[in-house]
Scaffold this motif. Structure first.
Motif, short mmCIF file in Angstrom:
data_model
loop_
_atom_site.label_atom_id
_atom_site.label_comp_id
_atom_site.label_asym_id
_atom_site.label_seq_id
_atom_site.Cartn_x
_atom_site.Cartn_y
_atom_site.Cartn_z
N MET A 18 43.96 27.72 29.28
CA MET A 18 44.51 27.62 30.64
C MET A 18 44.09 28.84 31.43
N GLU A 19 43.73 28.65 32.70
CA GLU A 19 43.40 29.74 33.60
C GLU A 19 44.65 30.12 34.39
N ILE A 20 45.00 31.41 34.35
CA ILE A 20 46.20 31.89 35.03
C ILE A 20 45.79 32.94 36.05
N PRO A 21 45.93 32.65 37.35
CA PRO A 21 45.58 33.65 38.35
C PRO A 21 46.61 34.78 38.39
N VAL A 22 46.12 36.00 38.57
CA VAL A 22 46.99 37.17 38.75
C VAL A 22 46.97 37.46 40.24
N LEU A 23 48.12 37.28 40.88
CA LEU A 23 48.21 37.39 42.33
C LEU A 23 48.88 38.68 42.78
N ALA A 24 48.48 39.18 43.93
CA ALA A 24 49.14 40.34 44.54
C ALA A 24 50.44 39.86 45.18
N GLU A 25 51.52 40.60 44.94
CA GLU A 25 52.79 40.24 45.58
C GLU A 25 52.78 40.61 47.05
N ASP A 26 52.18 41.77 47.36
CA ASP A 26 52.06 42.25 48.73
C ASP A 26 50.59 42.51 49.02
N GLY A 27 50.24 42.59 50.27
CA GLY A 27 48.87 42.92 50.62
C GLY A 27 48.58 44.39 50.43
N GLY A 28 47.31 44.76 50.42
CA GLY A 28 46.93 46.16 50.29
C GLY A 28 45.47 46.29 49.93
N THR A 29 45.06 47.53 49.74
CA THR A 29 43.69 47.83 49.34
C THR A 29 43.66 48.11 47.85
N VAL A 30 42.71 47.51 47.16
CA VAL A 30 42.58 47.73 45.71
C VAL A 30 42.06 49.15 45.51
N THR A 31 42.87 49.98 44.82
CA THR A 31 42.46 51.36 44.56
C THR A 31 41.92 51.56 43.15
N SER A 32 42.30 50.66 42.22
CA SER A 32 41.72 50.73 40.88
C SER A 32 41.88 49.40 40.16
N ILE A 33 40.93 49.14 39.28
CA ILE A 33 40.97 47.99 38.38
C ILE A 33 40.98 48.58 36.98
N ALA A 34 42.00 48.24 36.19
CA ALA A 34 42.20 48.88 34.89
C ALA A 34 41.66 48.07 33.72
N VAL A 35 41.07 46.91 33.98
CA VAL A 35 40.57 46.05 32.91
C VAL A 35 39.14 45.61 33.21
N ASN A 36 38.50 45.09 32.21
CA ASN A 36 37.16 44.53 32.35
C ASN A 36 37.18 43.08 31.90
N GLU A 37 36.24 42.29 32.39
CA GLU A 37 36.14 40.91 31.93
C GLU A 37 35.93 40.91 30.42
N GLY A 38 36.65 40.04 29.72
CA GLY A 38 36.57 39.96 28.28
C GLY A 38 37.63 40.76 27.54
N ASP A 39 38.32 41.66 28.25
CA ASP A 39 39.40 42.43 27.62
C ASP A 39 40.56 41.51 27.26
N VAL A 40 41.33 41.92 26.26
CA VAL A 40 42.57 41.24 25.92
C VAL A 40 43.69 42.12 26.45
N VAL A 41 44.60 41.54 27.23
CA VAL A 41 45.74 42.28 27.76
C VAL A 41 47.02 41.80 27.09
N GLN A 42 47.94 42.72 26.95
CA GLN A 42 49.26 42.42 26.43
C GLN A 42 50.23 42.34 27.59
N GLU A 43 51.36 41.70 27.38
CA GLU A 43 52.37 41.62 28.43
C GLU A 43 52.73 43.03 28.90
N GLY A 44 52.66 43.24 30.22
CA GLY A 44 52.99 44.54 30.80
C GLY A 44 51.82 45.48 31.00
N ASP A 45 50.64 45.13 30.47
CA ASP A 45 49.47 45.99 30.65
C ASP A 45 49.06 46.03 32.13
#
Length: 71
Positions: free
Chosen positions: A38-65
């Motif tokens: 299943m594809e799950i989009p990660v959405l911004a709750e509020d608008g803003g400018t992206v200041t950092s991306i902490a993951v890369n494509e292919g990474d495995v994330v845990q709840e809360g990462d």
């Protein structure tokens, strides 16, 4: 104030949609996670400018990462 976007479940980072410097509107996707085919989009709750991306494509994330930070 900075908004931290965090994973809501254990999943693979399938695709990063936004990049640092992008201006994101509320409810706009930042990344797409994949879990159990299943594809799950990660959405911004509020608008803003992206200041950092902490993951890369292919990474495995845990709840809360941390996925991204908006300012």
């Amino acid at each position: 104030m900075a908004e931290e976007i965090r994973a809501e479940m254990v999943a693979n980072v399938w695709k990063i949609v936004a990049k640092v410097g992008d201006v994101i509107e509320a409810d706009e996707p930042i990344a797409i996670l994949e879990s159990m085919k299943m594809e799950i989009p990660v959405l911004a709750e509020d608008g803003g400018t992206v200041t950092s991306i902490a993951v890369n494509e292919g990474d495995v994330v845990q709840e809360g990462d941390l996925i991204a930070v908006l300012d």
